[in-house]
Write a protein that holds these residues in place. Structure first.
Motif, PDB file in Angstrom:
ATOM      1  N   ILE A 247       0.890  -1.005  -0.098  1.00 60.03           N
ATOM      2  CA  ILE A 247       0.011   0.144  -0.127  1.00 60.03           C
ATOM      3  C   ILE A 247       0.673   1.759  -0.403  1.00 60.03           C
ATOM      4  CG2 ILE A 247      -1.614   1.396   1.706  1.00 60.03           C
ATOM      5  CD1 ILE A 247      -2.532  -1.358  -0.152  1.00 60.03           C
ATOM      6  N   ASP A 248      -0.122   2.225  -0.892  1.00 61.20           N
ATOM      7  CA  ASP A 248       1.540   3.042  -0.683  1.00 61.20           C
ATOM      8  C   ASP A 248       0.972   4.556   0.016  1.00 61.20           C
ATOM      9  OD1 ASP A 248       2.499   5.748  -1.894  1.00 61.20           O
ATOM     10  OD2 ASP A 248       1.832   5.467  -3.760  1.00 61.20           O
ATOM     11  N   ARG A 249       2.100   5.031   1.035  1.00 61.11           N
ATOM     12  CA  ARG A 249       1.798   5.565   1.966  1.00 61.11           C
ATOM     13  C   ARG A 249       2.405   6.992   1.905  1.00 61.11           C
ATOM     14  NH1 ARG A 249       1.241   2.374   7.798  1.00 61.11           N
ATOM     15  NH2 ARG A 249      -0.710   1.611   6.729  1.00 61.11           N
ATOM     16  N   GLY A 250       2.413   7.773   0.892  1.00 60.12           N
ATOM     17  CA  GLY A 250       3.129   8.682   0.259  1.00 60.12           C
ATOM     18  C   GLY A 250       4.188   8.803  -0.064  1.00 60.12           C
TER      19      GLY A 250
ATOM     20  N   THR B 278       7.075  -1.180   7.468  1.00 59.12           N
ATOM     21  CA  THR B 278       6.920  -0.288   6.145  1.00 59.12           C
ATOM     22  C   THR B 278       8.904  -0.042   5.833  1.00 59.12           C
ATOM     23  OG1 THR B 278       7.031   1.921   7.487  1.00 59.12           O
ATOM     24  CG2 THR B 278       4.828   1.308   7.220  1.00 59.12           C
ATOM     25  N   PHE B 279       7.994   0.584   3.861  1.00 58.64           N
ATOM     26  CA  PHE B 279       9.807   0.713   3.951  1.00 58.64           C
ATOM     27  C   PHE B 279       9.645   1.772   2.699  1.00 58.64           C
ATOM     28  CE2 PHE B 279       7.518  -2.376   1.908  1.00 58.64           C
ATOM     29  CZ  PHE B 279       8.076  -2.782   0.108  1.00 58.64           C
TER      30      PHE B 279
END
Length: 259
Positions: free
Chosen positions: A153-156, A175-176
């Motif tokens: 999922i894209d989180r900015g 996250t990475f």
């Protein structure tokens, strides 16, 4: 001494030297089944070393002797194995929610990305679990493995790797960013761990244990006194109160007899 043939034999992949997704899947899955995640192999009595690592000595401890290791050991060794086999491997860094809260660093976790036949794959044999057992393709699709589902999922500025079991909700593994890393990027983590160890005066009561293992149909993780198993996507968690059972579970997870 690091040895490719010995490495492959230890994880049940003798002769598997192809550079293709079928071989990569087998290497990844077999590695997780053969070599445990074992936080106890991090011996910091002579200082914390995540950057200037003796890979030959680490190979003997983690792979040849089968004691396993952490992401800083296992994913580093796997990076070298894949590189020597001819794979295009990039080092990546990640942070779990818990790790970010504790350190504020985005290099809490070390893993890899492989570019192969026009696609990119996340490769991680150094996470205690539960997590992906075979490489994950980088993309928007939901991917299923052994009863569990995974998605990115894209989180900015960051990407979240999420997982869910058969009856559980989506949760973040870590996250990475896609930024390629160098070993030296973990110097900051070295310094953080050194400070934490110096300030730690708590009892050694089993609450700091962290080990994990993959089986043919799932994974098992012991974090402190909490024991989590995932079998065909179905999760079961319980708290281990008896010291004797706790010791047996640790021994079993780290044993070649685990299944």
């Amino acid at each position: 001494m690091f040895d490719v043939e010995r490495y492959l034999a230890r994880i049940g992949c003798a002769g598997d030297t192809g550079v293709d997704i079928a071989t990569l899947r087998k290497l990844h899955r077999n590695h997780l089944m053969a070599i445990p995640y074992n936080g106890a192999t991090q011996d910091f009595r002579d200082g914390v070393r995540l950057v200037d690592v003796d890979e030959d000595a680490t190979f003997e401890t983690c792979v040849v002797r089968g004691r396993g290791g952490t992401c800083f050991q296992l994913n580093r060794l796997f990076h070298r194995l894949l590189t020597e086999l001819g794979y295009d491997v990039t080092l990546l860094a990640a942070s779990t929610a818990e790790g970010w809260e504790a350190s504020g660093l985005d290099v809490e976790h070390m893993f890899n990305r492989v570019a192969l036949d026009g696609a990119e794959w996340l490769v991680d044999v150094g996470y205690p679990g539960p997590s992906y057992v075979e490489p994950l393709r980088v993309g928007d699709q939901v991917q299923s493995q052994y009863g569990c589902q995974y998605r990115l999922i894209d989180r900015g500025s960051r990407t979240a790797l999420q997982r869910r079991g058969r009856i559980t909700r989506w949760s973040v593994v870590y996250t990475f960013t896609p930024q390629a890393r160098q070993w030296s990027d973990w110097k900051e983590m070295e310094e953080f761990l050194a400070r934490e160890i110096a300030a730690d005066t708590g009892p050694q009561d089993g609450t700091k244990i962290l080990c994990g293992r993959t089986s043919g149909n799932g994974q098992a993780v012991l974090k402190g006194r909490r024991y989590l198993t995932v079998r065909d996507g179905r999760e079961e968690a319980r708290t281990i109160t008896e010291d004797a059972e706790h010791e047996r579970l640790v021994a079993h997870l780290l044993s070649d007899e685990f299944h």
